[in-house]
Write a protein that holds these residues in place. Sequence first.
Motif, PDB file in Angstrom:
ATOM      1  N   UNK A  27      -1.671 -16.357  -4.438  1.00 45.76           N
ATOM      2  CA  UNK A  27      -1.507 -14.830  -4.457  1.00 45.76           C
ATOM      3  C   UNK A  27      -3.030 -14.215  -4.152  1.00 45.76           C
ATOM      4  N   UNK A  28      -2.862 -13.118  -3.358  1.00 37.18           N
ATOM      5  CA  UNK A  28      -4.061 -12.201  -2.959  1.00 37.18           C
ATOM      6  C   UNK A  28      -3.377 -10.821  -3.200  1.00 37.18           C
ATOM      7  N   UNK A  29      -4.375  -9.959  -3.299  1.00 34.98           N
ATOM      8  CA  UNK A  29      -3.986  -8.509  -3.247  1.00 34.98           C
ATOM      9  C   UNK A  29      -4.705  -8.084  -1.917  1.00 34.98           C
ATOM     10  N   UNK A  30      -4.125  -7.249  -1.462  1.00 37.11           N
ATOM     11  CA  UNK A  30      -4.699  -6.234  -0.202  1.00 37.11           C
ATOM     12  C   UNK A  30      -5.560  -5.129  -0.931  1.00 37.11           C
ATOM     13  N   UNK A  31      -6.810  -5.158  -0.161  1.00 39.58           N
ATOM     14  CA  UNK A  31      -7.752  -4.156  -0.665  1.00 39.58           C
ATOM     15  C   UNK A  31      -7.454  -2.802   0.619  1.00 39.58           C
ATOM     16  N   UNK A  32      -8.076  -1.839   0.200  1.00 42.11           N
ATOM     17  CA  UNK A  32      -7.675  -0.466   1.074  1.00 42.11           C
ATOM     18  C   UNK A  32      -8.076  -0.824   2.479  1.00 42.11           C
ATOM     19  N   UNK A  33      -9.206  -1.606   2.659  1.00 40.99           N
ATOM     20  CA  UNK A  33      -9.422  -2.098   4.015  1.00 40.99           C
ATOM     21  C   UNK A  33      -8.834  -3.094   4.779  1.00 40.99           C
ATOM     22  N   UNK A  34      -7.546  -3.580   4.002  1.00 36.71           N
ATOM     23  CA  UNK A  34      -6.624  -4.712   4.679  1.00 36.71           C
ATOM     24  C   UNK A  34      -6.985  -6.026   4.192  1.00 36.71           C
ATOM     25  N   UNK A  35      -8.426  -6.323   3.736  1.00 38.99           N
ATOM     26  CA  UNK A  35      -8.763  -7.608   3.643  1.00 38.99           C
ATOM     27  C   UNK A  35      -8.076  -8.274   2.391  1.00 38.99           C
ATOM     28  N   UNK A  36      -7.908  -9.326   2.471  1.00 39.68           N
ATOM     29  CA  UNK A  36      -7.384 -10.251   1.209  1.00 39.68           C
ATOM     30  C   UNK A  36      -8.173 -10.245  -0.004  1.00 39.68           C
ATOM     31  N   UNK A  37      -7.945 -10.227  -1.194  1.00 37.23           N
ATOM     32  CA  UNK A  37      -8.721 -10.520  -2.224  1.00 37.23           C
ATOM     33  C   UNK A  37      -8.251 -11.525  -3.424  1.00 37.23           C
ATOM     34  N   UNK A  38      -8.811 -12.753  -3.311  1.00 36.37           N
ATOM     35  CA  UNK A  38      -8.209 -13.793  -4.322  1.00 36.37           C
ATOM     36  C   UNK A  38      -8.952 -13.642  -5.362  1.00 36.37           C
ATOM     37  N   UNK A  39      -8.121 -14.009  -6.695  1.00 39.94           N
ATOM     38  CA  UNK A  39      -8.811 -14.195  -7.820  1.00 39.94           C
ATOM     39  C   UNK A  39      -9.409 -15.356  -8.088  1.00 39.94           C
ATOM     40  N   UNK A  40     -10.598 -15.463  -8.802  1.00 38.15           N
ATOM     41  CA  UNK A  40     -11.406 -16.641  -8.995  1.00 38.15           C
ATOM     42  C   UNK A  40     -10.718 -17.857  -9.309  1.00 38.15           C
TER      43      UNK A  40
END
Length: 129
Positions: A27-40
């Motif tokens: 799972x990831x979350x999308x940042x406002x700039x569209x990049x994926x952000x993964x939890x540690x």
Amino acid sequence: MRIGELSKATGVSSRALRYYEEQGLLRSERRPNGYREYPPESVEVVAFVQDLFHAGLSSDVVRDVLPCAQNEHPRGDCAALLARVQKVRDELLRQEQQIAERRRRLDAYLAEGYETPSGRLTAPQRAAG
């Protein structure tokens, strides 16, 4: 952490990480700039997924097993999922036994020769070295 960082931390390509996400394994979350952000904890999840893939499990089985391994609310019964994994293991054992038997037969043919409809066939002798 972004996908490139996760890739570097795990040794798994960004392409494979996107596949894991498409399959519901990561799972990831999308940042406002569209990049994926993964939890540690994604580093451990990716390592676990890799281990299960190397053990021969399909992404369908891995997807079902992950919630049980992560103390989440699984979609199914974790005991039943464990039984599926054991079934895969048992199938691997059956295949190993079948391969061992085939190898034993070939070794016997090569060592002793065998009868064919046109007579005895023997393996060519190796030159002394």
